[in-house]
Design an enzyme around this catalytic site. Structure first.
Site, PDB file in Angstrom:
ATOM      1  N   SER A  28       7.314 -10.628  -4.986  1.00  0.00           N
ATOM      2  CA  SER A  28       8.455  -9.771  -4.618  1.00  0.00           C
ATOM      3  C   SER A  28       9.771 -10.538  -4.605  1.00  0.00           C
ATOM      4  CB  SER A  28       8.254  -9.193  -3.202  1.00  0.00           C
ATOM      5  OG  SER A  28       7.201  -8.296  -3.192  1.00  0.00           O
ATOM      6  N   HIS A  59       8.857  -5.166  -8.267  1.00  0.00           N
ATOM      7  CA  HIS A  59       7.694  -5.518  -9.098  1.00  0.00           C
ATOM      8  C   HIS A  59       7.754  -4.728 -10.401  1.00  0.00           C
ATOM      9  CE1 HIS A  59       5.323  -8.039  -6.386  1.00  0.00           C
ATOM     10  NE2 HIS A  59       5.939  -7.369  -5.449  1.00  0.00           N
ATOM     11  N   HIS A  81      -0.736  -4.585  -5.598  1.00  0.00           N
ATOM     12  CA  HIS A  81      -1.308  -5.104  -4.354  1.00  0.00           C
ATOM     13  C   HIS A  81      -2.549  -4.309  -3.964  1.00  0.00           C
ATOM     14  CE1 HIS A  81       2.957  -6.143  -4.364  1.00  0.00           C
ATOM     15  NE2 HIS A  81       2.608  -7.213  -3.671  1.00  0.00           N
ATOM     16  N   TYR A  83      -3.059  -2.812  -1.352  1.00  0.00           N
ATOM     17  CA  TYR A  83      -2.746  -1.572  -0.625  1.00  0.00           C
ATOM     18  C   TYR A  83      -2.358  -0.432  -1.562  1.00  0.00           C
ATOM     19  CZ  TYR A  83       2.000  -3.437  -1.171  1.00  0.00           C
ATOM     20  OH  TYR A  83       3.150  -3.965  -1.701  1.00  0.00           O
ATOM     21  N   GLU A  84      -2.200  -0.751  -2.859  1.00  0.00           N
ATOM     22  CA  GLU A  84      -1.808   0.301  -3.806  1.00  0.00           C
ATOM     23  C   GLU A  84      -3.007   0.979  -4.448  1.00  0.00           C
ATOM     24  OE1 GLU A  84       1.889  -0.740  -6.319  1.00  0.00           O
ATOM     25  OE2 GLU A  84       1.147  -2.685  -5.635  1.00  0.00           O
ATOM     26  N   ALA A 111       5.598 -13.395  -1.572  1.00  0.00           N
ATOM     27  CA  ALA A 111       6.458 -13.237  -0.394  1.00  0.00           C
ATOM     28  C   ALA A 111       5.558 -13.150   0.839  1.00  0.00           C
ATOM     29  CB  ALA A 111       7.285 -11.966  -0.542  1.00  0.00           C
ATOM     30  N   MET A 209       0.293  -9.893   1.974  1.00  0.00           N
ATOM     31  CA  MET A 209      -0.558  -8.791   1.490  1.00  0.00           C
ATOM     32  C   MET A 209      -0.961  -8.984   0.027  1.00  0.00           C
ATOM     33  SD  MET A 209       1.733  -5.641   2.960  1.00  0.00           S
ATOM     34  CE  MET A 209       2.683  -5.828   4.485  1.00  0.00           C
ATOM     35  N   SER A 210      -0.837 -10.211  -0.481  1.00  0.00           N
ATOM     36  CA  SER A 210      -1.190 -10.403  -1.904  1.00  0.00           C
ATOM     37  C   SER A 210      -1.971 -11.696  -2.067  1.00  0.00           C
ATOM     38  CB  SER A 210       0.078 -10.380  -2.757  1.00  0.00           C
ATOM     39  OG  SER A 210       0.940 -11.443  -2.410  1.00  0.00           O
ATOM     40  N   ASN A 233      10.438 -14.058   5.921  1.00  0.00           N
ATOM     41  CA  ASN A 233      10.758 -13.605   7.283  1.00  0.00           C
ATOM     42  C   ASN A 233       9.832 -14.292   8.278  1.00  0.00           C
ATOM     43  OD1 ASN A 233       8.896 -11.485   5.773  1.00  0.00           O
ATOM     44  ND2 ASN A 233       8.296 -11.478   7.932  1.00  0.00           N
ATOM     45  N   HIS A 245      10.884  -3.848   3.628  1.00  0.00           N
ATOM     46  CA  HIS A 245      10.756  -4.447   2.286  1.00  0.00           C
ATOM     47  C   HIS A 245      12.102  -5.035   1.842  1.00  0.00           C
ATOM     48  CE1 HIS A 245       8.942  -5.314  -1.515  1.00  0.00           C
ATOM     49  NE2 HIS A 245       9.748  -4.513  -2.188  1.00  0.00           N
TER      50      HIS A 245
END
Ligand code: HPA
Length: 270
Positions: A28, A59, A81, A83-84, A111, A209-210, A233, A245
């Protein structure tokens, strides 16, 4: 013919003269790095049957073949990802296509949120290992023994040898480089402060998350994998600001310059 073989034939036809052995996946907000390639040729994932098409801002979903410092390299701009989707077949198609193209090494950038006060946004953390708390494994289901073993070893999932090279380069360029464990959760929610406390107690240093599905698939099929978490962050509960995001994309910009210098030298040393 199987999808990766078909995809590799299609890609080879479009990228004659390129023979990269290194692929770099840009996470990201990190896609701009591919702008520094010369002689580049772009292929959109959407044009290849069975490839993962990202749905998230930042992306693009493209392969970019090009040269840097006289070396052929393949950038993978954008990713899907966990989650997709519930279906990891497109993830596998992409990685197996890399293998069919002759890629030997995959370097991922992701990220991530920091779990440490002394690793602020803009930091780069070389991933030494991961903890998969995504609740999924992309290798679930029947195993294709022609691709890799049913029970792949994960003792060097984040290549020790490659990490030594990256650490040397960071030292030469005077780029501060952290090293630690990537704690993977599936998302798409950012974590709760209690989950972050758990991640820290369990040995995580950065949360994201990746990275992990690709790492597992690539290790399984015999690629050498390394990568870094790009700290965008402080993780939930460590700062007053709400996570978003946009926050991730802005944080990625802070690290982009150092990451770009590091990767350029890494490509040159490959
Ligand atoms: N948590 C999970 N994934 C992330 C974060 C985070 O804090 N920042 C960027 N990706």
């Amino acid at each position: 013919m199987n999808i990766p073989q078909q995809a590799a034939d299609y890609i080879r036809q479009k990228t004659k003269g390129f023979n990269p052995q290194l692929a770099i996946m840009l996470g990201s907000g990190l896609g701009a790095m591919a702008d520094d390639l010369t002689d580049s040729i772009e292929i959109s994932y959407a044009d290849i049957d069975g490839f993962p098409v990202p749905t998230v801002a930042g992306h693009d979903g493209k392969m970019i073949f090009g040269r840097m410092d006289g070396r052929d390299v393949l950038f993978l701009k954008g990713r899907v990802h966990a989650y997709e989707t519930h279906d990891f077949t497109p993830f596998k198609n992409l990685i197996y296509t890399l293998k069919a193209l002759g890629i030997e090494r995959l370097f991922t950038t992701s990220a991530s949120g920091s779990l440490h006060e002394d690793m602020p946004p803009g930091s780069i953390m070389l991933i030494s290992d991961h903890i998969n708390m995504m609740g999924i494994n992309p290798l679930l289901g029947p195993n294709d023994d022609d691709v890799g073993p049913r029970f792949p070893d994960m003792g060097d999932a984040w290549s020790h040898k490659t990490r030594e090279i990256v650490k040397d380069i960071a030292g030469q360029l005077d780029i501060p480089l952290h090293e630690g464990v990537y704690f993977a959760l599936r998302g798409p929610c950012f974590e709760t402060p209690a989950e972050i406390k758990m991640a820290r107690m369990l040995g995580g240093d950065a949360v994201g998350m990746s990275a992990v599905p690709e790492n597992i698939i690539a290790n399984h099929c015999g690629l050498t994998v390394a990568g870094c978490a790009v700290i965008t962050n402080f993780a939930a509960g460590m700062q007053a600001e709400t996570l978003s995001h946009d926050h991730t994309l802005a944080g990625a910009k802070l690290a982009a310059e150092n990451l770009s210098r590091l990767l350029k030298e890494f490509i040159a040393a490959d």
